[in-house]
Design a protein around this motif. Structure first.
Motif, short mmCIF file in Angstrom:
data_model
loop_
_atom_site.label_atom_id
_atom_site.label_comp_id
_atom_site.label_asym_id
_atom_site.label_seq_id
_atom_site.Cartn_x
_atom_site.Cartn_y
_atom_site.Cartn_z
N PRO A 108 7.80 20.80 20.02
CA PRO A 108 6.75 21.64 20.62
C PRO A 108 6.68 23.03 19.98
O PRO A 108 5.60 23.61 19.87
N PHE A 109 7.84 23.54 19.54
CA PHE A 109 7.84 24.86 18.91
C PHE A 109 7.09 24.82 17.59
O PHE A 109 6.31 25.74 17.28
N MET A 110 7.28 23.76 16.81
CA MET A 110 6.53 23.63 15.55
C MET A 110 5.03 23.59 15.85
O MET A 110 4.24 24.22 15.14
N ASN A 111 4.64 22.86 16.88
CA ASN A 111 3.23 22.80 17.24
C ASN A 111 2.69 24.18 17.60
O ASN A 111 1.55 24.52 17.28
N TRP A 112 3.51 25.00 18.28
CA TRP A 112 3.10 26.36 18.63
C TRP A 112 2.98 27.23 17.38
O TRP A 112 2.06 28.04 17.26
N LEU A 113 3.89 27.06 16.42
CA LEU A 113 3.85 27.85 15.19
C LEU A 113 2.63 27.51 14.33
O LEU A 113 2.16 28.35 13.58
N LYS A 114 2.13 26.27 14.43
CA LYS A 114 0.95 25.80 13.70
C LYS A 114 1.07 25.92 12.18
O LYS A 114 0.18 26.47 11.51
N PRO A 115 2.15 25.37 11.60
CA PRO A 115 2.24 25.44 10.14
C PRO A 115 1.24 24.51 9.47
O PRO A 115 0.83 23.50 10.04
N THR A 116 0.86 24.87 8.26
CA THR A 116 0.09 23.98 7.40
C THR A 116 1.02 23.52 6.29
O THR A 116 1.66 24.34 5.62
N LEU A 117 1.12 22.20 6.13
CA LEU A 117 2.04 21.65 5.14
C LEU A 117 1.48 21.84 3.74
O LEU A 117 0.36 21.43 3.45
N ILE A 118 2.28 22.46 2.89
CA ILE A 118 1.92 22.62 1.48
C ILE A 118 2.50 21.47 0.67
O ILE A 118 1.82 20.87 -0.15
N ASN A 119 3.78 21.15 0.93
CA ASN A 119 4.45 20.09 0.18
C ASN A 119 5.65 19.59 0.97
O ASN A 119 6.30 20.36 1.67
N ALA A 120 5.92 18.29 0.81
CA ALA A 120 7.11 17.69 1.42
C ALA A 120 7.73 16.76 0.40
O ALA A 120 7.05 15.94 -0.21
N GLU A 121 9.02 16.93 0.18
CA GLU A 121 9.78 16.02 -0.66
C GLU A 121 11.18 15.93 -0.09
O GLU A 121 11.55 16.74 0.78
N LYS A 122 11.94 14.95 -0.53
CA LYS A 122 13.27 14.77 0.03
C LYS A 122 14.07 16.06 -0.13
O LYS A 122 14.24 16.58 -1.22
N GLY A 123 14.53 16.59 1.01
CA GLY A 123 15.36 17.80 1.01
C GLY A 123 14.60 19.10 0.94
O GLY A 123 15.22 20.16 0.81
N SER A 124 13.27 19.08 1.05
CA SER A 124 12.51 20.32 0.97
C SER A 124 11.17 20.19 1.67
O SER A 124 10.46 19.20 1.51
N LEU A 125 10.85 21.21 2.46
CA LEU A 125 9.52 21.34 3.06
C LEU A 125 8.97 22.71 2.68
O LEU A 125 9.72 23.69 2.59
N HIS A 126 7.66 22.77 2.48
CA HIS A 126 6.99 24.02 2.13
C HIS A 126 5.75 24.11 3.01
O HIS A 126 4.88 23.23 2.95
N CYS A 127 5.68 25.15 3.84
CA CYS A 127 4.57 25.32 4.79
C CYS A 127 4.04 26.74 4.74
O CYS A 127 4.74 27.67 4.33
N SER A 128 2.79 26.89 5.19
CA SER A 128 2.23 28.22 5.38
C SER A 128 1.97 28.44 6.86
O SER A 128 1.78 27.48 7.62
N TYR A 129 1.95 29.71 7.25
CA TYR A 129 1.73 30.09 8.65
C TYR A 129 0.81 31.31 8.66
O TYR A 129 0.98 32.23 7.86
N VAL A 130 -0.12 31.33 9.60
CA VAL A 130 -0.95 32.51 9.82
C VAL A 130 -0.30 33.31 10.94
O VAL A 130 -0.03 32.77 12.02
N ILE A 131 -0.04 34.59 10.68
CA ILE A 131 0.60 35.44 11.69
C ILE A 131 -0.43 35.79 12.76
O ILE A 131 -1.47 36.39 12.48
#
Length: 147
Positions: A28-51
């Motif tokens: 639920p916390f991730m849903n509240w943060l509202k990240p946009t996924l830039i990239n996902a690979e094994k062992g790494s996630l890359h997201c953007s967030y609007v403040i």
């Protein structure tokens, strides 16, 4: 073999969200943060967030607790997509704060597995403010196998 299939399925599910805002996470916390996924690979996630305003402190800048929450949440999601048989939980966070971000800024966060053991997984997360080409925070965390 089963662990490999689970890992691939979780990773594939995340990758299907590339370029989209994550709104249906088990967190639920991730849903509240509202990240946009830039990239996902094994062992790494890359997201953007609007403040957003509710993410700021009385000075109008990104609250340190929200920064810590982004780091902890994205690190947890990174371990989740490893598809491991056991559950892992955070045992510590070490965060350095370098620069502010304000309402409307878009920040990015990228995780990396530093060392993966059976009992402890060490990860890092770097948060950037791309508009100013600035590292705003960097955190390390150890995740403990809790069965």
């Amino acid at each position: 073999m089963e662990e490999h299939n689970e890992a691939q399925q979780r990773l594939t599910n995340f990758q299907s969200l590339t370029g989209k805002e994550i709104t249906n996470s088990p967190s639920p916390f991730m849903n509240w943060l509202k990240p946009t996924l830039i990239n996902a690979e094994k062992g790494s996630l890359h997201c953007s967030y609007v403040i957003r305003e509710e993410m700021t402190n009385p000075y109008g800048i990104l609250h340190g607790g929200i920064t810590a929450g982004i780091i902890d949440d994205l690190i947890g999601a990174t371990v989740f997509i490893l598809g491991l048989q056991h559950r892992f939980t955070t045992v510590n966070n070490n965060i350095d704060y370098f620069a502010p971000a304000k309402v409307g800024d878009i920040i990015t966060a990228k995780t990396t597995v530093v060392k993966q053991g059976r009992t402890i997984i060490n990860l890092q997360c770097e948060i950037f403010l791309p508009s100013k080409n600035r590292l705003i925070a960097k955190g390390y965390s150890n995740m403990l196998n809790v069965g």
